[in-house]
Write an enzyme that holds these catalytic residues in place. Structure first.
Site, mmCIF file in Angstrom:
data_model
loop_
_atom_site.group_PDB
_atom_site.id
_atom_site.type_symbol
_atom_site.label_atom_id
_atom_site.label_comp_id
_atom_site.label_asym_id
_atom_site.label_seq_id
_atom_site.Cartn_x
_atom_site.Cartn_y
_atom_site.Cartn_z
ATOM 1 N N HIS A 188 0.872 -1.173 0.000
ATOM 2 C CA HIS A 188 0.000 0.000 0.000
ATOM 3 C C HIS A 188 0.908 1.221 0.000
ATOM 4 O O HIS A 188 1.985 1.221 0.604
ATOM 5 C CB HIS A 188 -0.897 0.010 1.238
ATOM 6 C CG HIS A 188 -1.641 1.299 1.435
ATOM 7 N ND1 HIS A 188 -2.788 1.621 0.745
ATOM 8 C CD2 HIS A 188 -1.374 2.367 2.260
ATOM 9 C CE1 HIS A 188 -3.219 2.805 1.120
ATOM 10 N NE2 HIS A 188 -2.378 3.287 2.046
ATOM 11 N N CYS A 221 -4.522 1.914 -4.782
ATOM 12 C CA CYS A 221 -3.885 3.056 -4.135
ATOM 13 C C CYS A 221 -2.605 3.484 -4.860
ATOM 14 O O CYS A 221 -2.292 4.682 -4.929
ATOM 15 C CB CYS A 221 -3.574 2.717 -2.676
ATOM 16 S SG CYS A 221 -2.534 1.232 -2.491
#
Length: 238
Positions: free
Chosen positions: A41, A115
């Site tokens: 992430h 993301c």
């Protein structure tokens, strides 16, 4: 000018300790050991103490912020300084407002719109380099594999359709030969009676093919059991 910092986390929000530990192990092997990538992430920090990223939600924008390095859903790994932006704080805030409208949470996709894709676009608008390739390499590889699989499946469907169409044409062609050349009183069969054995009559395209090469034989021998029946044929001119 201000620094643009990328924060990278190991994705450990599966809800299963075994799965989370497996992801950590994968990231150690493929990122720390080999250097090719992993399951990560990312979030971007610019102007202030917050980092900005993107995630799934059923309604509203998927763009969100939290204190830098402190996203509670993941395990913090490292930070990377991507460069400095010449944009003012107000301009950056304007960009974030626009991205919030353009990135609704329900359009999140693990392989094609996650993301890391958001951070790439944000960095591009800030005028700094994009994320290092290893951050999102697994998702990009997965997305490419899906595209290849879908393209291959489409080509298989097209080939199947073409084969079925060709088979139908061939069947109608052979059925036409059979129906047009059945002669109940043909003297070519033993005893002058026809036993429903249709003769093949050369169609125009076949005659043209033959005339371009070797001439057909002037007689044809049919074997019926141990007996042979000589069938005279007239040479056809094309």
């Amino acid at each position: 000018m201000t620094e643009v910092i990328l924060h990278v986390y190991d994705v450990t929000n599966s809800g299963s300790d075994n799965t989370n530990n497996a992801i950590l192990q994968i990231n150690r092997i493929f990122k720390d050991g080999i250097g090719v990538g992993g399951i990560f992430h990312s979030a971007v920090q610019v102007y202030g103490e917050d980092e900005w990223s993107f995630g799934f939600c059923e309604q509203g924008s998927g763009v969100f912020c939290c204190p830098a390095k402190k996203n509670p859903m993941y395990t913090y790994r490292e930070c990377i300084v991507l460069g400095k932006t010449n944009l003012s704080k107000s301009k950056v805030n304007q960009i974030l407002r626009e991205l919030s409208r353009e990135w609704p949470g329900n359009c999140y996709d693990l392989l094609s719109k996650n993301c890391n894709h958001f951070c790439n676009e944000f960095c591009e608008l800030l005028g700094v380099p994009k994320l290092p390739g290893w951050v999102n390499r697994f998702a990009n590889a997965g997305d490419t594999a899906v595209d290849i699989a879908e393209t291959t499946a489409m080509r298989f469907r097209q080939a199947k359709t073409e084969i079925v169409t060709a088979s139908k044409v061939a069947y109608r062609f052979l059925a036409g030969i059979s129906s047009n050349n059945t002669n109940p009183g043909s003297p070519d069969s033993p005893g002058g009676t026809n036993r429903n054995n249709p003769r093949f009559q050369q169609p125009a395209w076949f005659k043209n093919l033959v005339s371009a090469g070797a001439k057909p034989s002037t007689s044809t021998t049919l074997e019926i059991g141990d007996n042979q029946v000589q069938k005279p044929q007239q040479e056809r001119r094309v």
